[in-house]
Motif scaffolding. Sequence first.
Motif, mmCIF file in Angstrom:
data_model
loop_
_atom_site.group_PDB
_atom_site.id
_atom_site.type_symbol
_atom_site.label_atom_id
_atom_site.label_comp_id
_atom_site.label_asym_id
_atom_site.label_seq_id
_atom_site.Cartn_x
_atom_site.Cartn_y
_atom_site.Cartn_z
ATOM 1 N N GLU A 104 28.677 46.583 20.591
ATOM 2 C CA GLU A 104 29.169 45.394 21.180
ATOM 3 C C GLU A 104 29.095 47.101 22.560
ATOM 4 O O GLU A 104 29.291 47.601 22.769
ATOM 5 N N ARG A 105 28.602 46.042 24.215
ATOM 6 C CA ARG A 105 28.249 46.396 25.325
ATOM 7 C C ARG A 105 29.712 47.479 25.447
ATOM 8 O O ARG A 105 30.300 46.604 25.429
ATOM 9 N N PRO A 106 29.734 47.453 25.802
ATOM 10 C CA PRO A 106 31.528 48.453 27.117
ATOM 11 C C PRO A 106 31.637 48.236 27.616
ATOM 12 O O PRO A 106 31.200 46.750 29.069
ATOM 13 N N PRO A 107 33.147 47.558 27.648
ATOM 14 C CA PRO A 107 33.616 46.629 29.467
ATOM 15 C C PRO A 107 33.194 47.494 30.590
ATOM 16 O O PRO A 107 32.697 48.693 31.035
ATOM 17 N N TRP A 108 33.344 47.046 31.700
ATOM 18 C CA TRP A 108 33.211 47.046 32.880
ATOM 19 C C TRP A 108 34.885 48.103 33.233
ATOM 20 O O TRP A 108 35.349 47.974 32.845
ATOM 21 N N ARG A 109 34.104 48.931 34.251
ATOM 22 C CA ARG A 109 34.823 49.629 35.028
ATOM 23 C C ARG A 109 35.652 49.925 35.885
ATOM 24 O O ARG A 109 34.716 49.916 36.918
ATOM 25 N N PRO A 110 36.311 49.982 36.546
ATOM 26 C CA PRO A 110 36.416 49.847 38.562
ATOM 27 C C PRO A 110 36.214 51.642 38.848
ATOM 28 O O PRO A 110 35.649 51.959 38.208
ATOM 29 N N VAL A 111 35.440 51.189 40.067
ATOM 30 C CA VAL A 111 35.332 51.919 40.834
ATOM 31 C C VAL A 111 35.536 51.550 42.178
ATOM 32 O O VAL A 111 36.567 50.968 42.339
ATOM 33 N N VAL A 136 40.013 30.044 44.093
ATOM 34 C CA VAL A 136 39.725 31.083 43.063
ATOM 35 C C VAL A 136 38.329 30.258 41.764
ATOM 36 O O VAL A 136 37.685 28.963 41.620
ATOM 37 N N PHE A 137 38.281 31.508 42.249
ATOM 38 C CA PHE A 137 36.340 31.710 41.157
ATOM 39 C C PHE A 137 36.929 32.138 39.568
ATOM 40 O O PHE A 137 37.071 33.284 39.768
ATOM 41 N N LEU A 138 36.181 30.935 38.985
ATOM 42 C CA LEU A 138 37.203 31.754 37.295
ATOM 43 C C LEU A 138 35.841 30.945 36.796
ATOM 44 O O LEU A 138 35.550 30.096 36.279
ATOM 45 N N THR A 139 35.907 32.332 35.513
ATOM 46 C CA THR A 139 34.429 32.621 35.008
ATOM 47 C C THR A 139 35.888 33.382 33.953
ATOM 48 O O THR A 139 34.530 34.085 33.133
ATOM 49 N N VAL A 140 36.018 32.581 32.674
ATOM 50 C CA VAL A 140 36.540 32.813 31.688
ATOM 51 C C VAL A 140 36.162 32.183 30.307
ATOM 52 O O VAL A 140 36.462 32.430 29.054
ATOM 53 N N GLY A 141 35.207 31.405 31.117
ATOM 54 C CA GLY A 141 34.379 29.964 29.743
ATOM 55 C C GLY A 141 34.901 28.470 29.433
ATOM 56 O O GLY A 141 36.130 29.482 29.333
ATOM 57 N N ALA A 201 38.266 36.802 36.101
ATOM 58 C CA ALA A 201 36.790 36.997 34.500
ATOM 59 C C ALA A 201 37.465 37.622 33.116
ATOM 60 O O ALA A 201 38.317 38.047 33.625
ATOM 61 N N LYS A 202 36.480 37.871 32.705
ATOM 62 C CA LYS A 202 37.192 38.276 30.981
ATOM 63 C C LYS A 202 36.300 39.545 31.517
ATOM 64 O O LYS A 202 34.955 40.025 32.218
ATOM 65 N N ASN A 203 36.841 40.370 30.899
ATOM 66 C CA ASN A 203 36.211 41.841 30.947
ATOM 67 C C ASN A 203 34.935 42.163 29.802
ATOM 68 O O ASN A 203 35.185 42.585 28.584
ATOM 69 N N LEU A 219 33.011 41.599 49.691
ATOM 70 C CA LEU A 219 35.125 41.122 50.199
ATOM 71 C C LEU A 219 35.707 41.613 50.095
ATOM 72 O O LEU A 219 36.439 40.820 50.763
ATOM 73 N N GLY A 220 36.592 42.393 49.622
ATOM 74 C CA GLY A 220 38.048 43.073 49.503
ATOM 75 C C GLY A 220 38.710 42.454 49.055
ATOM 76 O O GLY A 220 40.206 42.293 49.409
ATOM 77 N N LEU A 221 37.750 41.032 48.020
ATOM 78 C CA LEU A 221 38.970 40.087 46.882
ATOM 79 C C LEU A 221 39.522 40.926 45.466
ATOM 80 O O LEU A 221 38.807 41.736 45.325
ATOM 81 N N PRO A 222 41.000 40.455 45.502
ATOM 82 C CA PRO A 222 40.942 40.790 44.333
ATOM 83 C C PRO A 222 40.700 40.155 42.982
ATOM 84 O O PRO A 222 40.092 38.990 43.071
ATOM 85 N N VAL A 223 40.617 41.080 41.884
ATOM 86 C CA VAL A 223 40.279 40.421 40.704
ATOM 87 C C VAL A 223 41.037 40.864 39.172
ATOM 88 O O VAL A 223 42.282 41.183 38.940
ATOM 89 N N HIS A 224 41.219 39.824 38.666
ATOM 90 C CA HIS A 224 41.784 39.325 37.832
ATOM 91 C C HIS A 224 41.007 39.248 36.408
ATOM 92 O O HIS A 224 40.099 38.526 36.376
ATOM 93 N N LEU A 225 41.199 40.076 35.780
ATOM 94 C CA LEU A 225 40.619 40.322 34.247
ATOM 95 C C LEU A 225 41.338 39.909 32.621
ATOM 96 O O LEU A 225 43.221 40.898 32.711
ATOM 97 N N LEU A 226 40.791 39.372 31.793
ATOM 98 C CA LEU A 226 41.591 39.357 30.780
ATOM 99 C C LEU A 226 40.872 40.367 29.919
ATOM 100 O O LEU A 226 40.382 40.467 30.047
#
Length: 259
Positions: A104-111, A136-141, A201-203, A219-226
């Motif tokens: 399993e690949r690691p999850p994304w981490r914020p920078v 909203v750009f929606l990429t959750v599957g 998006a999903k993480n 772009l300074g956009l907020p990101v909401h992750l599952l």
Amino acid sequence: MARSSPLRLLILGGTTEASDLARAVAGDARFAPLLSLAGVTRRPLPQPVPLRIGGFGGAAGLAEFLRAEGIGALVDATHPFAAAMTRQALAAAAETGTPLLRLERPPWRPVPGDDWREHATPEALAAALGPAPRRVFLTVGRKDLAAFRAAPWHDYLIRSVDPPPAEALPPRARVIVDTGPFAPEAELALLREARIEVLVAKNSGGTAVAAKLAAARALGLPVHLLARPAAPPGLGAVAEAGAALDWLARRHAGTERGA
């Protein structure tokens, strides 16, 4: 000295990591691999090893398959959000005594520069968008789109590998059918052209679809992750195909010694 028999290997796939491992073991005389796909994606990519498509019928069906096929090692390289399949693999491996590894690949981490929030459920993701209409750009599957029908006042740009069913779509939705990897400059252009205000998006981790996160940052956009589901206890895991290959080599060596 006579050559030992190859180790029968079942890879539960559907991810880049599964394909990487399939390439690593293809043509290796130590292994007799079989890659299994659930059949969710309509046009799976060609693979360098024998392929089966379809489910097993739960943990009991997978256990029966492991016995019938003489599987000597099982690698669960399914998607990080395929929690049910991972639980079934763990149960089937325990029942049959089959060595099991999670790839399993690691999850994304914020920078620095990221504005991220993680949520436990798709419903919480939809609620977090708030009462004011947003783009909203929606990429959750496809499976998790229906939750956003509860927030029909937003404008959604939805990207999916396969076309989502119409009944799952929120009313104000535009769908893009596409498969990564996606170039950073293309993601930035897409968000600008669509005047996106928030990314959902999903993480999932990995690099194939990570460029959207860099575009949101620029772009300074907020990101909401599952958030990812918790891993079952007692499940050994590695993050790369090379580490999985090393684990398989040790299993094969144990087979050669009669272990």
